[in-house]
Design a protein around this motif. Structure first.
Motif, PDB file in Angstrom:
ATOM      1  N   MET A   1       0.844  -1.175   0.000  1.00  0.00           N
ATOM      2  CA  MET A   1       0.000   0.000   0.000  1.00  0.00           C
ATOM      3  C   MET A   1       0.893   1.242   0.000  1.00  0.00           C
ATOM      4  SD  MET A   1      -3.206   0.903   2.501  1.00  0.00           S
ATOM      5  CE  MET A   1      -4.063  -0.584   2.047  1.00  0.00           C
ATOM      6  N   ARG A   2       0.526   2.219  -0.784  1.00  0.00           N
ATOM      7  CA  ARG A   2       1.300   3.443  -0.954  1.00  0.00           C
ATOM      8  C   ARG A   2       1.266   4.326   0.289  1.00  0.00           C
ATOM      9  NH1 ARG A   2      -0.575   8.374  -4.050  1.00  0.00           N
ATOM     10  NH2 ARG A   2       1.277   9.656  -4.060  1.00  0.00           N
ATOM     11  N   ILE A   3       2.396   4.967   0.578  1.00  0.00           N
ATOM     12  CA  ILE A   3       2.498   5.950   1.653  1.00  0.00           C
ATOM     13  C   ILE A   3       2.867   7.279   1.012  1.00  0.00           C
ATOM     14  CG2 ILE A   3       3.728   6.664   3.732  1.00  0.00           C
ATOM     15  CD1 ILE A   3       4.231   3.677   4.288  1.00  0.00           C
ATOM     16  N   GLU A   4       2.081   8.317   1.281  1.00  0.00           N
ATOM     17  CA  GLU A   4       2.342   9.658   0.757  1.00  0.00           C
ATOM     18  C   GLU A   4       2.696  10.571   1.924  1.00  0.00           C
ATOM     19  OE1 GLU A   4      -0.012  13.210  -1.656  1.00  0.00           O
ATOM     20  OE2 GLU A   4      -1.104  11.419  -1.037  1.00  0.00           O
ATOM     21  N   ARG A   5       3.819  11.263   1.808  1.00  0.00           N
ATOM     22  CA  ARG A   5       4.267  12.179   2.858  1.00  0.00           C
ATOM     23  C   ARG A   5       4.137  13.610   2.351  1.00  0.00           C
ATOM     24  NH1 ARG A   5       6.398   8.510   6.273  1.00  0.00           N
ATOM     25  NH2 ARG A   5       7.188   6.616   5.300  1.00  0.00           N
ATOM     26  N   LEU A   6       3.419  14.436   3.098  1.00  0.00           N
ATOM     27  CA  LEU A   6       3.206  15.830   2.724  1.00  0.00           C
ATOM     28  C   LEU A   6       4.100  16.728   3.570  1.00  0.00           C
ATOM     29  CD1 LEU A   6      -0.695  15.727   2.584  1.00  0.00           C
ATOM     30  CD2 LEU A   6       0.910  15.376   0.713  1.00  0.00           C
ATOM     31  N   GLU A   7       4.737  17.687   2.899  1.00  0.00           N
ATOM     32  CA  GLU A   7       5.657  18.608   3.567  1.00  0.00           C
ATOM     33  C   GLU A   7       6.677  17.830   4.392  1.00  0.00           C
ATOM     34  OE1 GLU A   7       3.945  22.144   5.380  1.00  0.00           O
ATOM     35  OE2 GLU A   7       2.108  21.823   4.229  1.00  0.00           O
ATOM     36  N   ALA A   8       7.323  16.877   3.741  1.00  0.00           N
ATOM     37  CA  ALA A   8       8.317  16.032   4.406  1.00  0.00           C
ATOM     38  C   ALA A   8       9.612  16.812   4.622  1.00  0.00           C
ATOM     39  CB  ALA A   8       8.590  14.787   3.576  1.00  0.00           C
ATOM     40  N   GLY A   9      10.137  16.704   5.813  1.00  0.00           N
ATOM     41  CA  GLY A   9      11.405  17.337   6.143  1.00  0.00           C
ATOM     42  C   GLY A   9      12.366  16.299   6.685  1.00  0.00           C
ATOM     43  N   PRO A  10      13.532  16.729   7.116  1.00  0.00           N
ATOM     44  CA  PRO A  10      14.524  15.782   7.623  1.00  0.00           C
ATOM     45  C   PRO A  10      14.123  15.137   8.952  1.00  0.00           C
ATOM     46  CG  PRO A  10      15.294  18.040   7.895  1.00  0.00           C
ATOM     47  CD  PRO A  10      14.024  18.101   7.103  1.00  0.00           C
ATOM     48  N   ARG A  11      13.254  15.795   9.710  1.00  0.00           N
ATOM     49  CA  ARG A  11      12.849  15.273  11.014  1.00  0.00           C
ATOM     50  C   ARG A  11      11.470  14.649  11.004  1.00  0.00           C
ATOM     51  NH1 ARG A  11      14.001  19.383  15.213  1.00  0.00           N
ATOM     52  NH2 ARG A  11      16.028  18.395  15.083  1.00  0.00           N
ATOM     53  N   MET A  12      10.558  15.227  10.234  1.00  0.00           N
ATOM     54  CA  MET A  12       9.171  14.755  10.246  1.00  0.00           C
ATOM     55  C   MET A  12       8.440  15.234   9.007  1.00  0.00           C
ATOM     56  SD  MET A  12       7.516  17.318  13.044  1.00  0.00           S
ATOM     57  CE  MET A  12       6.345  18.471  12.342  1.00  0.00           C
ATOM     58  N   SER A  13       7.278  14.654   8.778  1.00  0.00           N
ATOM     59  CA  SER A  13       6.367  15.098   7.725  1.00  0.00           C
ATOM     60  C   SER A  13       5.192  15.786   8.392  1.00  0.00           C
ATOM     61  CB  SER A  13       5.868  13.909   6.912  1.00  0.00           C
ATOM     62  OG  SER A  13       6.927  13.280   6.239  1.00  0.00           O
ATOM     63  N   ARG A  14       4.668  16.809   7.753  1.00  0.00           N
ATOM     64  CA  ARG A  14       3.510  17.517   8.312  1.00  0.00           C
ATOM     65  C   ARG A  14       2.291  16.595   8.330  1.00  0.00           C
ATOM     66  NH1 ARG A  14       3.953  20.658  11.696  1.00  0.00           N
ATOM     67  NH2 ARG A  14       5.627  21.674  10.611  1.00  0.00           N
ATOM     68  N   ALA A  15       2.189  15.731   7.309  1.00  0.00           N
ATOM     69  CA  ALA A  15       1.092  14.766   7.228  1.00  0.00           C
ATOM     70  C   ALA A  15       1.571  13.533   6.491  1.00  0.00           C
ATOM     71  CB  ALA A  15      -0.108  15.368   6.508  1.00  0.00           C
ATOM     72  N   VAL A  16       1.000  12.389   6.857  1.00  0.00           N
ATOM     73  CA  VAL A  16       1.288  11.131   6.173  1.00  0.00           C
ATOM     74  C   VAL A  16      -0.049  10.493   5.828  1.00  0.00           C
ATOM     75  CG1 VAL A  16       2.311   8.834   6.364  1.00  0.00           C
ATOM     76  CG2 VAL A  16       3.483  10.799   7.389  1.00  0.00           C
ATOM     77  N   VAL A  17      -0.197  10.114   4.557  1.00  0.00           N
ATOM     78  CA  VAL A  17      -1.412   9.454   4.098  1.00  0.00           C
ATOM     79  C   VAL A  17      -1.049   8.005   3.785  1.00  0.00           C
ATOM     80  CG1 VAL A  17      -3.257   9.434   2.382  1.00  0.00           C
ATOM     81  CG2 VAL A  17      -2.222  11.622   3.080  1.00  0.00           C
ATOM     82  N   HIS A  18      -1.751   7.087   4.437  1.00  0.00           N
ATOM     83  CA  HIS A  18      -1.557   5.652   4.211  1.00  0.00           C
ATOM     84  C   HIS A  18      -2.923   5.055   3.959  1.00  0.00           C
ATOM     85  CE1 HIS A  18      -0.942   1.415   5.653  1.00  0.00           C
ATOM     86  NE2 HIS A  18      -0.002   1.537   4.733  1.00  0.00           N
ATOM     87  N   GLY A  19      -3.135   4.596   2.737  1.00  0.00           N
ATOM     88  CA  GLY A  19      -4.459   4.080   2.397  1.00  0.00           C
ATOM     89  C   GLY A  19      -5.482   5.187   2.516  1.00  0.00           C
ATOM     90  N   SER A  20      -6.492   4.967   3.310  1.00  0.00           N
ATOM     91  CA  SER A  20      -7.542   5.968   3.493  1.00  0.00           C
ATOM     92  C   SER A  20      -7.443   6.663   4.846  1.00  0.00           C
ATOM     93  CB  SER A  20      -8.913   5.317   3.331  1.00  0.00           C
ATOM     94  OG  SER A  20      -9.081   4.310   4.320  1.00  0.00           O
ATOM     95  N   THR A  21      -6.237   6.668   5.448  1.00  0.00           N
ATOM     96  CA  THR A  21      -6.038   7.305   6.738  1.00  0.00           C
ATOM     97  C   THR A  21      -5.001   8.416   6.618  1.00  0.00           C
ATOM     98  OG1 THR A  21      -6.529   5.195   7.809  1.00  0.00           O
ATOM     99  CG2 THR A  21      -5.538   6.899   9.180  1.00  0.00           C
ATOM    100  N   VAL A  22      -5.287   9.552   7.245  1.00  0.00           N
ATOM    101  CA  VAL A  22      -4.398  10.713   7.240  1.00  0.00           C
ATOM    102  C   VAL A  22      -3.934  10.959   8.671  1.00  0.00           C
ATOM    103  CG1 VAL A  22      -4.210  13.189   6.780  1.00  0.00           C
ATOM    104  CG2 VAL A  22      -5.611  11.735   5.283  1.00  0.00           C
ATOM    105  N   TYR A  23      -2.620  10.995   8.859  1.00  0.00           N
ATOM    106  CA  TYR A  23      -2.014  11.241  10.159  1.00  0.00           C
ATOM    107  C   TYR A  23      -1.341  12.609  10.116  1.00  0.00           C
ATOM    108  CZ  TYR A  23      -2.388   6.141  10.312  1.00  0.00           C
ATOM    109  OH  TYR A  23      -2.847   4.849  10.266  1.00  0.00           O
ATOM    110  N   LEU A  24      -1.741  13.522  10.990  1.00  0.00           N
ATOM    111  CA  LEU A  24      -1.078  14.819  11.056  1.00  0.00           C
ATOM    112  C   LEU A  24      -0.071  14.827  12.196  1.00  0.00           C
ATOM    113  CD1 LEU A  24      -3.805  17.588  10.555  1.00  0.00           C
ATOM    114  CD2 LEU A  24      -2.454  16.372   8.843  1.00  0.00           C
ATOM    115  N   ALA A  25       1.034  15.512  11.961  1.00  0.00           N
ATOM    116  CA  ALA A  25       2.001  15.748  13.035  1.00  0.00           C
ATOM    117  C   ALA A  25       1.363  16.707  14.034  1.00  0.00           C
ATOM    118  CB  ALA A  25       3.279  16.360  12.455  1.00  0.00           C
ATOM    119  N   GLY A  26       1.926  16.790  15.209  1.00  0.00           N
ATOM    120  CA  GLY A  26       1.441  17.754  16.192  1.00  0.00           C
ATOM    121  C   GLY A  26       1.570  19.165  15.643  1.00  0.00           C
ATOM    122  N   VAL A  27       0.544  19.976  15.883  1.00  0.00           N
ATOM    123  CA  VAL A  27       0.522  21.353  15.384  1.00  0.00           C
ATOM    124  C   VAL A  27       0.566  22.310  16.571  1.00  0.00           C
ATOM    125  CG1 VAL A  27      -0.815  23.062  14.073  1.00  0.00           C
ATOM    126  CG2 VAL A  27      -0.836  20.650  13.363  1.00  0.00           C
TER     127      VAL A  27
END
Length: 116
Positions: A1-27
């Motif tokens: 299953m594909r993993i999409e990383r949004l606004e990925a940086g060296p330490r973390m991604s702002r969001a990660v999409v895996h399948g139909s689930t979206v995980y946001l980093a702490g804001v």
């Protein structure tokens, strides 16, 4: 299953999409850092709306939320903003904990998971 990383940086991604689930980093609040928990929570929730939109979802699809506040006595103030923002009937599973955050200017940090 594909993993999409949004606004990925060296330490973390702002969001990660895996399948139909979206995980946001702490804001945390950038513009209102050092101000009240009310103002910081308002900014954070607006930022979360933007990150969810970029990931192809919105707050109506929230699954869970974890909220970190530096002073539990501000719980009511933070909740007042949260309650005005969250959609009735679409409230996520949620935990709120008192914690020391990465910078003294921050009084609240919020992390959410949503369906796509």
């Amino acid at each position: 299953m594909r993993i999409e990383r949004l606004e990925a940086g060296p330490r973390m991604s702002r969001a990660v999409v895996h399948g139909s689930t979206v995980y946001l980093a702490g804001v945390v609040a950038d513009k209102t850092a050092g101000e009240s928990v009310t103002k910081q929570t308002q900014e954070i929730l607006s930022t979360i709306d933007g990150h969810l939109a970029k990931a192809g979802t919105d707050k109506s699809k929230l699954l869970s939320a974890t909220i970190y506040i530096t002073d539990i006595s501000t719980f009511h103030d933070m909740n007042a903003v949260w309650d005005a923002w969250v959609l009735p009937g679409s409230t996520p599973a949620r935990a709120t904990v008192e914690a020391q955050l990465g910078g003294t200017e921050y009084t609240v940090e919020i992390m959410v998971i949503a369906a796509k």
